[in-house]
Design a protein around this motif. Structure first.
Motif, PDB file in Angstrom:
ATOM      1  N   SER A 818       0.839  -1.192   0.000  1.00 30.81           N
ATOM      2  CA  SER A 818       0.000   0.000   0.000  1.00 30.81           C
ATOM      3  C   SER A 818       0.873   1.239   0.000  1.00 30.81           C
ATOM      4  N   PHE A 819       0.297   2.336  -0.450  1.00 28.07           N
ATOM      5  CA  PHE A 819       0.945   3.645  -0.428  1.00 28.07           C
ATOM      6  C   PHE A 819       0.114   4.539   0.467  1.00 28.07           C
ATOM      7  N   THR A 820       0.745   5.173   1.453  1.00 25.89           N
ATOM      8  CA  THR A 820       0.011   6.042   2.372  1.00 25.89           C
ATOM      9  C   THR A 820       0.750   7.355   2.557  1.00 25.89           C
ATOM     10  N   VAL A 821      -0.011   8.387   2.882  1.00 24.86           N
ATOM     11  CA  VAL A 821       0.505   9.699   3.240  1.00 24.86           C
ATOM     12  C   VAL A 821      -0.109  10.066   4.580  1.00 24.86           C
ATOM     13  N   MET A 822       0.726  10.474   5.539  1.00 26.16           N
ATOM     14  CA  MET A 822       0.213  10.789   6.865  1.00 26.16           C
ATOM     15  C   MET A 822       0.742  12.145   7.311  1.00 26.16           C
ATOM     16  N   THR A 823      -0.142  12.964   7.899  1.00 30.60           N
ATOM     17  CA  THR A 823       0.284  14.243   8.459  1.00 30.60           C
ATOM     18  C   THR A 823      -0.762  14.771   9.428  1.00 30.60           C
ATOM     19  N   PRO A 824      -0.337  15.396  10.527  1.00 28.20           N
ATOM     20  CA  PRO A 824      -1.255  16.208  11.326  1.00 28.20           C
ATOM     21  C   PRO A 824      -1.167  17.654  10.842  1.00 28.20           C
ATOM     22  N   VAL A 825      -2.304  18.301  10.630  1.00 31.38           N
ATOM     23  CA  VAL A 825      -2.321  19.676  10.127  1.00 31.38           C
ATOM     24  C   VAL A 825      -3.209  20.529  11.031  1.00 31.38           C
ATOM     25  N   GLN A 826      -2.932  21.822  11.059  1.00 32.23           N
ATOM     26  CA  GLN A 826      -3.763  22.699  11.877  1.00 32.23           C
ATOM     27  C   GLN A 826      -5.196  22.636  11.361  1.00 32.23           C
ATOM     28  N   ASP A 828      -7.750  24.556  10.869  1.00 37.46           N
ATOM     29  CA  ASP A 828      -8.341  25.469   9.896  1.00 37.46           C
ATOM     30  C   ASP A 828      -7.774  25.298   8.491  1.00 37.46           C
ATOM     31  N   ARG A 829      -6.801  24.389   8.340  1.00 37.45           N
ATOM     32  CA  ARG A 829      -6.232  24.108   7.015  1.00 37.45           C
ATOM     33  C   ARG A 829      -6.446  22.658   6.602  1.00 37.45           C
ATOM     34  N   THR A 830      -7.431  22.011   7.188  1.00 37.68           N
ATOM     35  CA  THR A 830      -7.664  20.591   6.905  1.00 37.68           C
ATOM     36  C   THR A 830      -7.971  20.352   5.428  1.00 37.68           C
ATOM     37  N   ALA A 831      -8.970  21.019   4.898  1.00 36.03           N
ATOM     38  CA  ALA A 831      -9.343  20.803   3.498  1.00 36.03           C
ATOM     39  C   ALA A 831      -8.274  21.316   2.558  1.00 36.03           C
ATOM     40  N   ASP A 832      -7.675  22.458   2.870  1.00 39.84           N
ATOM     41  CA  ASP A 832      -6.596  22.989   2.034  1.00 39.84           C
ATOM     42  C   ASP A 832      -5.454  21.987   1.927  1.00 39.84           C
ATOM     43  N   SER A 833      -5.135  21.332   3.035  1.00 42.25           N
ATOM     44  CA  SER A 833      -4.039  20.366   3.029  1.00 42.25           C
ATOM     45  C   SER A 833      -4.374  19.151   2.180  1.00 42.25           C
ATOM     46  N   ILE A 834      -5.610  18.650   2.297  1.00 43.12           N
ATOM     47  CA  ILE A 834      -6.016  17.509   1.474  1.00 43.12           C
ATOM     48  C   ILE A 834      -5.920  17.874  -0.007  1.00 43.12           C
TER      49      ILE A 834
END
Length: 951
Positions: A818-826, A828-834
């Motif tokens: 599998s290929f995964t990407v993991m990150t915690p983001v602030q 208020d930038r959840t959708a922007d980060s996705i």
């Protein structure tokens, strides 16, 4: 420096009878344990060094170690968070981040260093110091010293408001990430409870949000001028270098940098509270955590080592007093620990307990205090001191393997000089261990733990405290927080003449250890790579099992069975197992990966035979006693509940079932399992699991260390050679089971009051783990998201400042990868980060193929960095196990440089096109729905909502 600490938890015991395939009772009797004398072990720990000091005050320590063509470069500045003034907490750490942003002659420190083969390129800040580390091929030492000198002497002309603002955002997300964990606010509260306002060790190294907002460019300039002069620095060079060679290089690059002000020594002594205090707070935690705290002495105090040993006996050993009483005997706690966190001028002394659910917290807390008081009153036994000392010495011997990095030999010497004035201070500590008496340890415990304490209890409930407001000076209620940085214009101009980076010399051929193979008389395979750097041996006994042996339906069965191996055999109980390995200076453990389960052993060569006897008994003769299994199940259920309270744990439990589905062996929530499965397990079920999977025809030994095959085989034969496989066929796993088709969708798991959202994006690839010639894909993954300089990290962290870090990975499994990407983001930038992650993946390579710099870094840079990757026995062992898992030849890593040289941009782009596109990605979001729902709706993706408790 000694660190007498341990993770919470512990082993347990049991008893039972013989079974088919298990040695007879006569062969189960352990040989007499005869550990090597501690003084002999200490005599083997030596880091010879030379020092010289430049006229500007820069002190250099040089240690020569020619085992590998690499040099560890370690730079310690005598300034840390304890030197920060009111209103500027967190600034030393923020400045450390800025130090990686380039100087007047270097645009970015990481790019040229990694291109030259550097590894462990990093920095850290704590109360007493700030350090910067990199381990480079010998031919890149000149470059590394040029770069370290350039940021020491030529930094300010490159620090801009934009860089400050971006790194401020990164650090604030680092703070949010820590605060977002269960019990994540405890460190702030403990410091507040132990120390008065204004004490240098009171405020946290990460600082408060208000103070981070207030940091200005003027602060940056003043901090650099006041603290970063060469006279406040220790430079340690360890590895393929000597003082005669090093001195002219150091003089060339650092000699012209002028002295700076001296760092004034602060008053920062330990504090005795007027009276004991207790505080209880609620938080989003599943289990009550109680900790008792004191401040203790500084590093050179005569009580420092006795206290470290005493606390190791209290809660650091697997057979510690707290483990034996609170976890095993009375079962009031599911995990315990005790430690002395040592700093230059004081230490933080701590005993911690996680209360077992359903237990009266007041009772558990009272017994915690009584166990501590009993140790103080009676003192430890000589045997306890011997066991604790053997473990600490064995750990220090293991640290001799690495020349650089945060825990290598260079750091040991530098910290000794910075903190005590003696690079060889570690020797003084070890010598103390060889002659320590119960009276000395008891005296230290009486002097320090009989004082008033601060007790903190964190109990389940709503989070009522705001981590963003914690960590500062502590008088914000009476002294207003500083105003945010006004971003007043500051002239940024070059401060010195241009300098040119030196060329990097070629690297030699990688010398991967020779690999030998043999078999025991019962057919068990043995693989050995001999390394003589330290007198230790690392052994892995791997079984073809893992969580894949459970699948989704039985998740947690295999790992609980493996964990129970150390809880007692037919001849030893858990305490005896723990005590024996402690006397031997050995470390015995079990593990459960996706495809394999393992029993591991790290042993001193002098104690190899009795250590193997213990390993054999644990592996072959587990008792699975009913009371011990019941206790283990309670601990595991508490562990599951902890995972379900942790945002990363929630996401981690969710992703594999979503990717692989319930019918594939990889579709499990992970090794810890589910509460339903664990609750139903019985001793008989665990015994059946053991007998089915742990058998000699399903196992192999892999060994790395200072032992020959002629020495190893008789020892293995004596302990495992008579182990016979049962008549039944070896079990199998259906890795070809159907996997659901991937569809791009959001799976949202609500976690209220979260300052960050944890994102995990993933999909299953049309690729088996045993498929060969996939190196272009590995390099494509490195470019997109694996590593600090990856596109995703440079964008989300370094440019946007929305996260403390992001990483992509390719699963290292035997079956479908599998290929995964993991990150915690602030939040208020959840959708922007996705959106940014998906767009970046889609653009590689359609809009942005591999550029020349990226290609050089991941091919030639990786080739140069290979010698750094095999400094330790553990690193070599991991490489051998990976080769075995995916069917690669023994000489794979020796051939890897040539493989990398044959990979071009076209091959990497093709791999990215085939495997790393965003189509079909499942996107797990763990965050506060009140903050993120409106954002996620704008993504126009299907959304499924789940509960954390269901994962």
């Amino acid at each position: 420096m000694l660190a007498a600490c341990a993770g919470a938890g512990g082993a347990s015991s049991g008893a039972g009878g013989a079974r088919p395939g298990v040695a007879s009772a006569a062969s189960q009797v352990a040989p007499e344990t005869r550990p090597a004398p501690l003084a002999d072990l200490v005599a083997a720990v030596d880091i010879p060094y030379e020092t010289f000091t430049l006229p500007n005050g820069l002190t250099t320590i040089v240690h020569t170690d020619r085992k590998s063509p690499v040099v560890g470069v370690t730079v310690y500045y005598r300034v840390g968070s304890k030197h920060e003034p009111r209103g500027r907490t967190g600034f030393a750490h923020l400045f450390e981040h800025l130090m990686f942003g380039g100087s007047e002659n270097v645009e970015n420190f990481d790019i040229p260093l990694e291109s030259a083969g550097s590894t462990s390129t990093n920095g850290s800040t704590w109360y007493d110091r700030t350090n910067y580390v990199e381990t480079v091929p010998t031919g890149a030492l000149d470059l590394a010293l040029f770069m370290e000198s350039d940021r020491m002497g030529y930094l300010l002309g490159a620090v801009t408001q934009d860089k400050l603002d971006k790194q401020r955002g990164v650090v604030q997300n680092e703070k949010r990430q820590g605060d977002n964990q269960p019990y994540g606010l405890s460190e702030y509260l403990v410091a507040d409870g132990l120390l008065p306002v204004g004490h240098p060790y009171r405020h946290s190294t990460i600082g408060s949000m208000a103070d981070l907002d207030a940091a200005s460019l003027s602060d940056v300039r003043q901090w650099f001028t006041d603290n970063y002069g060469p006279n406040n620095v220790v430079l340690a060079l360890a590895g393929d270098i000597d003082a005669a060679t090093a001195r002219p290089i150091v003089e060339r690059w650092f000699g012209a940098i002028p002295r700076g002000p001296e760092i004034a020594r602060l008053e920062a002594a330990p504090v005795t509270l007027a009276a004991s205090a207790r505080q209880e707070v609620t938080d989003q935690v599943p289990v009550a955590l109680v900790q008792r705290n004191w401040t203790g002495p500084g590093m050179t105090d005569p009580d420092a080592v006795p206290l470290a040993v005493g606390l190791h006996i209290l809660g650091g050993l697997a057979s510690s007093r707290l483990d034996n009483v609170l976890v095993r005997d009375e079962q009031l706690a599911v995990a315990v620990s005790a430690s002395s966190q040592q700093h230059e001028q004081l230490s933080f002394l701590q005993a911690v307990m996680q209360v077992k659910p359903g237990v009266d917290q007041a009772l558990a807390e009272r017994r915690l205090g009584e166990v501590i008081d009993q140790l103080i009153k009676d003192g430890p036994t000589a045997d306890e001191i011997a066991r604790a000392s053997a473990q600490l010495v064995s750990s220090q011997i293991g640290a001799l393997e690495q020349v650089g990095g945060f825990g290598g030999k260079g750091a040991t010497l530098a910290e000794g000089l910075i903190y005590t004035g003696d690079p060889a201070h570690y020797r003084n500590e070890l010598q103390q261990l060889t002659s320590l008496t119960p009276t000395q340890v008891q005296g230290a415990l009486q002097r320090w733990l009989s004082r008033p304490s601060y007790t903190l209890a964190v109990v389940p409930g709503d989070r009522t405290l705001d981590g963003g407001k914690l960590g500062g000076w502590g008088d914000e209620d009476t002294t207003p927080a500083p105003a945010p940085d006004a971003k007043a214009p500051v002239a940024v101009t070059r401060t010195g003449a241009p300098r040119t980076a030196p060329e990097v010399a070629p690297v030699g051929t990688l010398a991967f250890p020779a690999v030998e193979h043999a078999r025991l008389s019962n057919g068990m395979q043995v693989t050995l790579a001999r390394r003589t750097a330290i007198p230790k041996v690392s052994i892995a006994l791997n079984f073809d099992a893992g969580t894949a042996a459970d699948g989704a339906a039985r998740a947690g069965t295999q790992s609980l069975m493996m964990e129970a191996l150390e809880e007692g055999t037919t001849t030893r109980d858990a305490v005896q197992i723990a005590e024996e390995q402690e006397r031997l200076g050995a470390s015995l453990g079990t593990g459960t990966g996706t495809d394999s389960s393992s029993v591991s052993l790290s042993a001193l060569v002098a104690n190899l035979t009795p250590s193997l006897a213990l390993m054999a008994d644990v592996t072959r003769n587990p008792a699975f006693a009913e009371d011990e299994v019941a206790r283990l199940k309670d601990q595991r259920l508490a562990e599951i509940s902890q995972e379900q309270a942790d945002p990363s744990g929630i996401a981690g439990r969710a992703i594999a079932p979503l990717l692989y589905g319930p019918n594939h062996p990889y579709g499990s929530v992970g090794a810890s399992g589910t509460a339903a499965v664990v609750s139903a397990l019985t001793p008989a079920a665990l015994r059946a699991e053991h007998d089915r999977w742990l058998r000699p025809d399903n196992a192999r030994f892999t060994v790395v260390g200072d032992v020959t095959m002629d020495q190893l085989l008789p020892a293995l034969e004596a302990t495992f050679g008579d182990w016979r496989a049962p008549a039944s066929p070896a079990p199998t796993k259906d890795l070809a089971a159907a996997i659901p088709a991937g569809t791009t969708r959001l799976v949202v798991i609500d976690r209220p009051n979260s300052p960050q959202s944890v994102l995990v994006l993933g999909r299953v690839l049309p690729l088996q783990g045993t498929q060969q010639n996939v190196e272009p894909l590995d390099l494509a993954n490195e470019i997109i998201g694996s590593g600090f300089l990856s596109r995703l990290n440079m964008d989300l962290r370094e440019d946007k400042g929305w996260t403390y870090g992001i990483r992509s990975s390719l699963s290292g499994v035997t079956g479908p990868r599998s290929f995964t990407v993991m990150t915690p983001v602030q939040s208020d930038r959840t959708a922007d980060s996705i959106r940014l992650i998906l767009d970046t993946m889609a653009a590689f390579p359609a809009q942005k193929g591999v550029d020349a710099g990226e290609l050089q870094r991941v091919t030639d840079g990786n080739i140069r960095g290979l010698p750094n990757s095999f400094q330790t026995n553990g690193q070599v062992l991991g490489a051998l196990l990976r080769n075995q898992q995916v069917g690669r030849s023994d000489d794979y890593y020796s051939r890897l440089p040539e493989i990398y040289r044959g990979i071009d941009a076209k091959a990497i782009n093709a791999a990215a096109t085939e495997y790393l596109q965003p189509g079909g990605m499942v996107i797990v979001v763990v965050g506060d729905r009140k903050q993120i729902d409106s954002q996620l709706g704008a993504l126009n993706l299907p959304i499924e909502y789940r509960n954390a408790a269901e994962q």
